[in-house]
Design a protein around this motif. Structure first.
Motif, PDB file in Angstrom:
ATOM      1  N   GLU A   1       0.755  -1.289   0.380  1.00  0.00           N
ATOM      2  CA  GLU A   1       0.573  -0.389   0.468  1.00  0.00           C
ATOM      3  C   GLU A   1       1.063   1.427   0.273  1.00  0.00           C
ATOM      4  N   ALA A   2       2.045   1.239  -0.829  1.00  0.00           N
ATOM      5  CA  ALA A   2       2.808   2.298  -0.863  1.00  0.00           C
ATOM      6  C   ALA A   2       2.205   3.294  -1.808  1.00  0.00           C
ATOM      7  N   LYS A   3       2.481   4.580  -1.195  1.00  0.00           N
ATOM      8  CA  LYS A   3       2.350   5.936  -1.763  1.00  0.00           C
ATOM      9  C   LYS A   3       4.106   6.986  -1.670  1.00  0.00           C
ATOM     10  N   THR A   4       3.628   6.991  -3.341  1.00  0.00           N
ATOM     11  CA  THR A   4       5.568   8.148  -2.859  1.00  0.00           C
ATOM     12  C   THR A   4       5.140   9.453  -3.622  1.00  0.00           C
ATOM     13  N   ILE A   5       5.568  10.833  -2.464  1.00  0.00           N
ATOM     14  CA  ILE A   5       4.507  11.873  -2.851  1.00  0.00           C
ATOM     15  C   ILE A   5       6.256  12.931  -2.759  1.00  0.00           C
ATOM     16  N   HIS A   6       6.575  13.658  -3.905  1.00  0.00           N
ATOM     17  CA  HIS A   6       7.347  14.269  -4.331  1.00  0.00           C
ATOM     18  C   HIS A   6       7.137  15.711  -4.262  1.00  0.00           C
ATOM     19  N   ASP A   7       8.417  16.094  -3.574  1.00  0.00           N
ATOM     20  CA  ASP A   7       8.479  17.745  -2.634  1.00  0.00           C
ATOM     21  C   ASP A   7       8.311  18.610  -3.850  1.00  0.00           C
ATOM     22  N   LEU A   8       7.716  18.664  -4.655  1.00  0.00           N
ATOM     23  CA  LEU A   8       7.792  19.452  -5.959  1.00  0.00           C
ATOM     24  C   LEU A   8       9.268  20.051  -6.942  1.00  0.00           C
ATOM     25  N   SER A   9      10.320  19.598  -6.501  1.00  0.00           N
ATOM     26  CA  SER A   9      11.482  20.399  -6.244  1.00  0.00           C
ATOM     27  C   SER A   9      11.342  21.407  -5.702  1.00  0.00           C
ATOM     28  N   VAL A  10      10.126  22.508  -4.829  1.00  0.00           N
ATOM     29  CA  VAL A  10      10.836  23.921  -3.974  1.00  0.00           C
ATOM     30  C   VAL A  10      11.649  23.416  -3.280  1.00  0.00           C
ATOM     31  N   ARG A  11      13.119  23.095  -3.024  1.00  0.00           N
ATOM     32  CA  ARG A  11      13.961  23.543  -2.050  1.00  0.00           C
ATOM     33  C   ARG A  11      15.219  23.306  -3.068  1.00  0.00           C
ATOM     34  N   HIS A  12      15.002  22.928  -4.207  1.00  0.00           N
ATOM     35  CA  HIS A  12      16.591  22.894  -5.146  1.00  0.00           C
ATOM     36  C   HIS A  12      17.784  23.529  -5.049  1.00  0.00           C
ATOM     37  N   PRO A  13      18.617  22.643  -4.508  1.00  0.00           N
ATOM     38  CA  PRO A  13      19.219  21.426  -5.777  1.00  0.00           C
ATOM     39  C   PRO A  13      18.690  20.567  -3.972  1.00  0.00           C
ATOM     40  N   PHE A  14      18.109  21.016  -3.077  1.00  0.00           N
ATOM     41  CA  PHE A  14      17.445  20.124  -2.129  1.00  0.00           C
ATOM     42  C   PHE A  14      16.123  19.046  -3.014  1.00  0.00           C
TER      43      PHE A  14
END
Length: 142
Positions: free
Chosen positions: A117-130
């Motif tokens: 039941e995995a769900k992956t959520i990305h941070d939308l690159s809002v802290r690029h380069p992190f």
């Protein structure tokens, strides 16, 4: 809620040869594995995987084990952009697959299971380069 399942997942991922080979090839060092979440503040804090408890359901049992929803937060420092794609997004996709390749067989140790039941959520690159991604999943522990 017990941290037993988190410890088992951490141990399994820390000892996974393909994932460790990736960390060494890409970053020249092993990832830091923390139980709990620490928002990295510098490039020196990466790569990292934080293992955080989210919810436990004592009433739901699987083979005598209690299910627990946990989050793995994977962080990388990737300042480059290749062909108009943030390298952080590309590397997190590779890491995500390596993590699932390691966990999906199901057994973490004798007492703990990966239930999916995995769900992956990305941070939308809002802290690029992190760049960070969260994988929320169900684990079970006795």
């Amino acid at each position: 809620m017990s941290i037993k399942a988190l410890q088992a997942a951490r141990s399994k991922l820390m000892n996974d040869a393909p994932l460790n080979a990736f960390w060494q090839a890409r970053y020249g060092r092993a990832a830091r594995h923390l139980i709990g979440y620490k928002r990295p503040v510098s490039a020196n804090d990466y790569p990292s995987i934080c293992y955080a408890p989210v919810t436990g359901t004592r009433a739901n049992t699987v083979g005598g084990r209690h299910s627990e929803r946990v989050s793995l937060v994977v962080g990388v420092h990737e300042p480059d952009i290749t062909n108009d794609v943030f390298d952080g997004i590309t590397q997190l996709a590779i890491i995500e697959q390596l993590i699932f390749d390691c966990l999906e067989p199901g057994h973490l140790d004798n007492d703990c299971l990966y239930l999916g039941e995995a769900k992956t959520i990305h941070d939308l690159s809002v802290r690029h380069p992190f760049h960070e991604m969260e994988i929320s999943m169900l684990l079970a522990a006795r």
